[in-house]
Design a protein around this motif. Sequence first.
Motif, PDB file in Angstrom:
ATOM      1  N   ASP A 149      42.993  61.447   6.475  1.00  0.00           N
ATOM      2  CA  ASP A 149      43.288  60.298   7.340  1.00  0.00           C
ATOM      3  C   ASP A 149      44.007  59.230   6.519  1.00  0.00           C
ATOM      4  O   ASP A 149      43.587  58.922   5.406  1.00  0.00           O
ATOM      5  CB  ASP A 149      41.986  59.691   7.894  1.00  0.00           C
ATOM      6  N   PRO A 150      45.095  58.657   7.058  1.00  0.00           N
ATOM      7  CA  PRO A 150      45.757  57.578   6.316  1.00  0.00           C
ATOM      8  C   PRO A 150      44.854  56.358   6.243  1.00  0.00           C
ATOM      9  O   PRO A 150      44.067  56.098   7.158  1.00  0.00           O
ATOM     10  CB  PRO A 150      47.011  57.299   7.155  1.00  0.00           C
ATOM     11  N   ARG A 151      44.959  55.594   5.147  1.00  0.00           N
ATOM     12  CA  ARG A 151      44.159  54.380   4.967  1.00  0.00           C
ATOM     13  C   ARG A 151      45.069  53.204   4.695  1.00  0.00           C
ATOM     14  O   ARG A 151      46.148  53.361   4.134  1.00  0.00           O
ATOM     15  CB  ARG A 151      43.225  54.556   3.773  1.00  0.00           C
ATOM     16  N   SER A 164      51.742  63.009  14.493  1.00  0.00           N
ATOM     17  CA  SER A 164      50.495  63.149  13.763  1.00  0.00           C
ATOM     18  C   SER A 164      49.405  62.385  14.523  1.00  0.00           C
ATOM     19  O   SER A 164      49.698  61.458  15.274  1.00  0.00           O
ATOM     20  CB  SER A 164      50.633  62.555  12.353  1.00  0.00           C
ATOM     21  N   ASP A 165      48.152  62.765  14.296  1.00  0.00           N
ATOM     22  CA  ASP A 165      47.056  62.095  15.002  1.00  0.00           C
ATOM     23  C   ASP A 165      46.940  60.629  14.609  1.00  0.00           C
ATOM     24  O   ASP A 165      46.557  59.784  15.422  1.00  0.00           O
ATOM     25  CB  ASP A 165      45.728  62.808  14.699  1.00  0.00           C
ATOM     26  N   LEU A 166      47.251  60.314  13.341  1.00  0.00           N
ATOM     27  CA  LEU A 166      47.209  58.936  12.848  1.00  0.00           C
ATOM     28  C   LEU A 166      48.411  58.697  11.936  1.00  0.00           C
ATOM     29  O   LEU A 166      48.881  59.619  11.266  1.00  0.00           O
ATOM     30  CB  LEU A 166      45.923  58.679  12.042  1.00  0.00           C
ATOM     31  N   VAL A 167      48.871  57.442  11.916  1.00  0.00           N
ATOM     32  CA  VAL A 167      50.057  57.099  11.135  1.00  0.00           C
ATOM     33  C   VAL A 167      49.822  55.759  10.445  1.00  0.00           C
ATOM     34  O   VAL A 167      49.298  54.823  11.052  1.00  0.00           O
ATOM     35  CB  VAL A 167      51.306  56.981  12.058  1.00  0.00           C
ATOM     36  N   ARG A 168      50.220  55.682   9.198  1.00  0.00           N
ATOM     37  CA  ARG A 168      50.156  54.414   8.466  1.00  0.00           C
ATOM     38  C   ARG A 168      51.480  53.667   8.609  1.00  0.00           C
ATOM     39  O   ARG A 168      52.546  54.243   8.423  1.00  0.00           O
ATOM     40  CB  ARG A 168      49.879  54.706   6.991  1.00  0.00           C
ATOM     41  N   VAL A 169      51.384  52.388   8.981  1.00  0.00           N
ATOM     42  CA  VAL A 169      52.570  51.538   9.130  1.00  0.00           C
ATOM     43  C   VAL A 169      52.504  50.471   8.040  1.00  0.00           C
ATOM     44  O   VAL A 169      51.640  49.597   8.072  1.00  0.00           O
ATOM     45  CB  VAL A 169      52.610  50.880  10.528  1.00  0.00           C
ATOM     46  N   PRO A 170      53.395  50.535   7.038  1.00  0.00           N
ATOM     47  CA  PRO A 170      53.229  49.689   5.855  1.00  0.00           C
ATOM     48  C   PRO A 170      53.511  48.203   6.069  1.00  0.00           C
ATOM     49  O   PRO A 170      52.880  47.370   5.433  1.00  0.00           O
ATOM     50  CB  PRO A 170      54.214  50.291   4.854  1.00  0.00           C
ATOM     51  N   TYR A 171      54.464  47.857   6.905  1.00  0.00           N
ATOM     52  CA  TYR A 171      54.807  46.433   7.120  1.00  0.00           C
ATOM     53  C   TYR A 171      54.614  46.139   8.612  1.00  0.00           C
ATOM     54  O   TYR A 171      55.586  46.042   9.367  1.00  0.00           O
ATOM     55  CB  TYR A 171      56.246  46.154   6.695  1.00  0.00           C
ATOM     56  N   ALA A 172      53.366  46.049   9.008  1.00  0.00           N
ATOM     57  CA  ALA A 172      53.051  46.070  10.441  1.00  0.00           C
ATOM     58  C   ALA A 172      53.723  44.938  11.207  1.00  0.00           C
ATOM     59  O   ALA A 172      54.290  45.155  12.279  1.00  0.00           O
ATOM     60  CB  ALA A 172      51.537  46.029  10.636  1.00  0.00           C
TER      61      ALA A 172
END
Length: 345
Positions: A19-21, A134-142
């Motif tokens: 899972d991305p964190r 993907s089920d979950l995605v990390r967005v770095p600069y939300a």
Amino acid sequence: MRELTYVARRTVEWREAPDPRLQGDGEAIVAPVAATPCDVDSAILAGHATRRQPHMQYSVDPPFALGHECVARVVETGDAVTTVRPGDLVVVPWSINCGSCGRCRAGLTAHCEAVPYMTMYGAPIGGSWGGLFSDLVRVPYADAMLVPLPTGFDPVAMASAGDNWSLAWRLVAPHLRARPGARVLVVARGSIGLYVCDIARALGAREVRYVDPEPAHRELARALGAATAESLEPLPRGFDIAVEATGRVDQLALAVKSLAPEGVCESAGNHFRPGELPLLDMYLTGVTLRIARDNVRAHIPDALELAASGRVSPEKVVSHVIDWEDLPHALPQKHLKPVFVRSDA
Ligand SMILES: [Zn+2]
Ligand SMILES: [Zn+2]
């Protein structure tokens, strides 16, 4: 979590990934709720982007997580994020951009200086950021990247707002503003060209002609108010604006040859094979040609505003609504614009 992974020509499969964190307080984790293939994903799935040829500076070799168009639900945000909250529906742009470097401030979000060159979701260029299937995605600069989906919008109809829909707006809307009532030629093979037809008609083009060998696409273009043709022979000279979205240089050449004097041609690019353009002919006609990766984040709000006006029908381009779990089986099929939906997110 699972990532839909492109593993070989016409083959995708779920693969398990951690899972991305959150890796900083300006980041967000999102869960795609409606995701759709970009027109270029068909070329990737057909293996065109992996063929190593001398002219190709970049090629994307499997396996990698695919997908870069979705509306997502925010799952978690860092303490510094102010524009979105958990539970919000958001448009996720295809490219990673910081919002604060010189290029981002100039609107060149596809050329952000804070991340490696060409960094994007859904292709292993500029690092690995995962894919939007993907089920979950990390967005770095939300705060810089995510655009809240306005209330009342259907995530299925707007699943493409992070790329092809907003790209289509940029390919034609600014030119129609500069040339009201222009005649618009669209040479295309997929969703981008059909979105362009819809937008051009809504913004007052005097004529919209859509060229595509696929009968079902032409039928849809006619429903969106365009006249249609199977090919560009004989050459239909006299268009003020031409949009080419085929990925084929011979079609781009025909599009520029169809222009009226001082006409403008916009290309959606992704010409994986080389070819020649009629430069002398273009010189004599006076052609402005733009071929550019789309700085989509800069104009997602404009494109959404047009969608909110009710003058366009992006939902008509959605060809299939398919359950998320069917992605491995259904994505490689040649559908125009399938949208994959999650009921649990
Ligand atoms: Zn794309
Ligand atoms: Zn930047």
